[in-house]
Design a protein around this motif. Structure first.
Motif, PDB file in Angstrom:
ATOM      1  N   MET A 124       0.828  -1.207   0.000  1.00 55.25           N
ATOM      2  CA  MET A 124       0.000   0.000   0.000  1.00 55.25           C
ATOM      3  C   MET A 124       0.866   1.262   0.000  1.00 55.25           C
ATOM      4  N   ILE A 125       1.977   1.216   0.729  1.00 56.51           N
ATOM      5  CA  ILE A 125       2.856   2.389   0.793  1.00 56.51           C
ATOM      6  C   ILE A 125       3.601   2.581  -0.512  1.00 56.51           C
ATOM      7  N   GLY A 126       3.894   1.478  -1.212  1.00 58.62           N
ATOM      8  CA  GLY A 126       4.615   1.567  -2.473  1.00 58.62           C
ATOM      9  C   GLY A 126       6.098   1.286  -2.346  1.00 58.62           C
ATOM     10  N   VAL A 127       6.488   0.482  -1.347  1.00 58.35           N
ATOM     11  CA  VAL A 127       7.898   0.124  -1.174  1.00 58.35           C
ATOM     12  C   VAL A 127       8.240  -1.012  -2.130  1.00 58.35           C
ATOM     13  N   GLY A 155      12.400   2.284   1.331  1.00 54.46           N
ATOM     14  CA  GLY A 155      11.355   3.299   1.376  1.00 54.46           C
ATOM     15  C   GLY A 155      11.917   4.692   1.183  1.00 54.46           C
ATOM     16  N   LEU A 156      13.046   4.976   1.822  1.00 52.76           N
ATOM     17  CA  LEU A 156      13.682   6.286   1.661  1.00 52.76           C
ATOM     18  C   LEU A 156      14.182   6.492   0.239  1.00 52.76           C
ATOM     19  N   SER A 157      14.524   5.392  -0.452  1.00 52.72           N
ATOM     20  CA  SER A 157      14.998   5.530  -1.828  1.00 52.72           C
ATOM     21  C   SER A 157      13.886   6.010  -2.754  1.00 52.72           C
ATOM     22  N   VAL A 158      12.624   5.748  -2.375  1.00 46.46           N
ATOM     23  CA  VAL A 158      11.489   6.247  -3.156  1.00 46.46           C
ATOM     24  C   VAL A 158      11.322   7.743  -2.906  1.00 46.46           C
ATOM     25  N   ASP A 159      11.149   8.098  -1.631  1.00 47.13           N
ATOM     26  CA  ASP A 159      11.124   9.495  -1.212  1.00 47.13           C
ATOM     27  C   ASP A 159      11.086   9.499   0.309  1.00 47.13           C
ATOM     28  N   PRO A 160      11.431  10.610   0.954  1.00 42.95           N
ATOM     29  CA  PRO A 160      11.465  10.658   2.421  1.00 42.95           C
ATOM     30  C   PRO A 160      10.130  10.293   3.069  1.00 42.95           C
ATOM     31  N   THR A 161       9.028  10.700   2.441  1.00 42.58           N
ATOM     32  CA  THR A 161       7.713  10.396   3.017  1.00 42.58           C
ATOM     33  C   THR A 161       7.468   8.892   3.067  1.00 42.58           C
ATOM     34  N   THR A 162       7.829   8.182   1.986  1.00 41.74           N
ATOM     35  CA  THR A 162       7.660   6.722   1.947  1.00 41.74           C
ATOM     36  C   THR A 162       8.528   6.056   3.007  1.00 41.74           C
ATOM     37  N   GLY A 163       9.734   6.565   3.170  1.00 40.58           N
ATOM     38  CA  GLY A 163      10.607   6.018   4.205  1.00 40.58           C
ATOM     39  C   GLY A 163      10.026   6.205   5.592  1.00 40.58           C
ATOM     40  N   LEU A 164       9.455   7.387   5.841  1.00 45.30           N
ATOM     41  CA  LEU A 164       8.851   7.659   7.144  1.00 45.30           C
ATOM     42  C   LEU A 164       7.646   6.748   7.387  1.00 45.30           C
ATOM     43  N   TRP A 165       6.804   6.581   6.359  1.00 47.26           N
ATOM     44  CA  TRP A 165       5.641   5.700   6.504  1.00 47.26           C
ATOM     45  C   TRP A 165       6.067   4.244   6.709  1.00 47.26           C
ATOM     46  N   THR A 166       7.179   3.848   6.100  1.00 42.67           N
ATOM     47  CA  THR A 166       7.696   2.489   6.307  1.00 42.67           C
ATOM     48  C   THR A 166       8.114   2.294   7.756  1.00 42.67           C
ATOM     49  N   LEU A 167       8.795   3.290   8.318  1.00 39.26           N
ATOM     50  CA  LEU A 167       9.183   3.220   9.719  1.00 39.26           C
ATOM     51  C   LEU A 167       7.954   3.128  10.610  1.00 39.26           C
TER      52      LEU A 167
END
Length: 346
Positions: free
Chosen positions: A219-222, A254-266
């Protein structure tokens, strides 16, 4: 004169006993890896017996039920490999290809933010530390062995143990004095029951974490969500340390996609672990062995430092057995208090 000879004979007897004990300790130390493999066979045998017991309830004999259980395990593994083998292999290949670039991209993002953090140096240091821990087992590994040989040895041993567990149980008890048999029998029975409950609970937790990780990451797109979910499910078998190790590659991707995706992954991994810790674990511990968290945490690090990856994998079930033995043999027999029995808590 006779008294002096008697004293000398007693002294020689004690020295021989001491030498024999030291030899036994040295032999046990040298055979530690082999003993860990034997314990691994016990754990796998418990899994086989859990499955076989379901077939015994419909009237099948123990031998036939055990055979069907082994075939079920092989069939399930073969089926998963056939159905998901291509997907999983492609996901792991993609993960392997994407991870270095993702780490570089994260490092660039950190530099743009003005954060003085060398991700590559930290990764190399962590890799060296992990290699140091995992290579400690080198002195224990049989030179003619290997991963496949060890796995085959564990599986064959598990099949023999599961086919006739009562035979081996009686064999162990016959090595002890008759006066110690009742306590030893209760300890063995509770240890087996504790392992069954622990394995059942960990299976539930692993499936829970794996499914939620896959759904959430998708759902997040990782990228490589399936591979990351499998890693999370497998590492869930290593309490405390495993979930942290599983979250690291997911967050970096996740961070490699964009910072927001990385944060949502965390956030996703934190939420999953909170749900697992406050929903699944309390339900499991109502019927299992409630191990002190600090004891379990340090047992994992100690087993990893001493015995390498096999020690890390078997640290939790081994701690379960040791904890039950302490309950019966020390708290029950030495202190005279009521030992805690798996599945019964105040």
């Amino acid at each position: 004169m006779m008294g002096e000879r008697g004293s000398m004979a007693e002294f020689v007897r004690r020295v021989l006993v001491l030498i024999a004990l030291l030899a036994l300790v040295a032999l046990t130390y040298k055979m530690t890896y082999l003993l860990l493999l034997l314990f691994g066979s016990v754990v796998v045998a418990v899994v086989i017996r859990l499955i076989a017991r379901q077939f015994e309830r419909i009237g099948l004999s123990q031998g036939i039920a055990t055979t069907i259980a082994v075939l079920c395990i092989f069939g399930a593994l073969a089926g998963l490999l056939w159905i998901f083998g291509g997907l999983i292999s492609s996901q792991f290949a993609l993960l392997y290809e994407q991870f270095p670039g993702a780490a570089t991209q994260v490092q660039r993002q950190l530099n743009r933010w003005g954060l003085d953090f060398d991700l590559q140096a930290v990764a190399q240091a962590a890799s060296q530390q992990a290699s140091t821990i995992f290579q400690r087992a080198g002195g224990f590994v049989l030179t003619a062995g290997g991963v496949l040989t060890d796995m085959l040895l564990v599986l064959v041993g598990a099949i023999f143990l599961a086919a006739n567990p009562e035979f081996y149980r009686k064999g162990v008890l016959r090595l002890l004095p008759r006066s110690a048999e009742p306590v030893a029998a209760r300890t063995l029975d509770d240890s087996g029951n504790g392992l069954k409950l622990w394995l059942a609970g960990q299976a539930v937790a692993s499936v829970f974490v794996g499914v939620l990780s896959y759904v959430g990451l998708t759902m997040i797109g990782v990228p490589s969500a399936a591979a990351l979910a499998i890693i999370a499910a497998v590492l869930e078998l290593i309490p405390y340390v495993g979930p942290i190790l599983a979250a690291i590659p997911a967050i970096i991707l996740g961070l490699s996609v964009d910072p927001t995706t990385g944060l949502w992954t965390l956030v996703l991994y934190v939420v999953i672990q909170q749900l697992e810790g406050y929903v699944i674990t309390p339900l499991v511990q109502k019927r299992a062995v409630e191990l002190p968290p600090l004891v379990l945490l340090f047992s994992i690090f100690a087993a990893g430092a001493l015995f390498g990856p096999l020690g890390v994998i078997l640290a939790a079930p081994l701690t379960v057995v040791v904890y039950i033995m302490i309950q019966h043999l020390y708290i029950g027999q030495v202190l005279g208090r009521e030992p805690k029995v798996p599945g019964h808590h105040d």
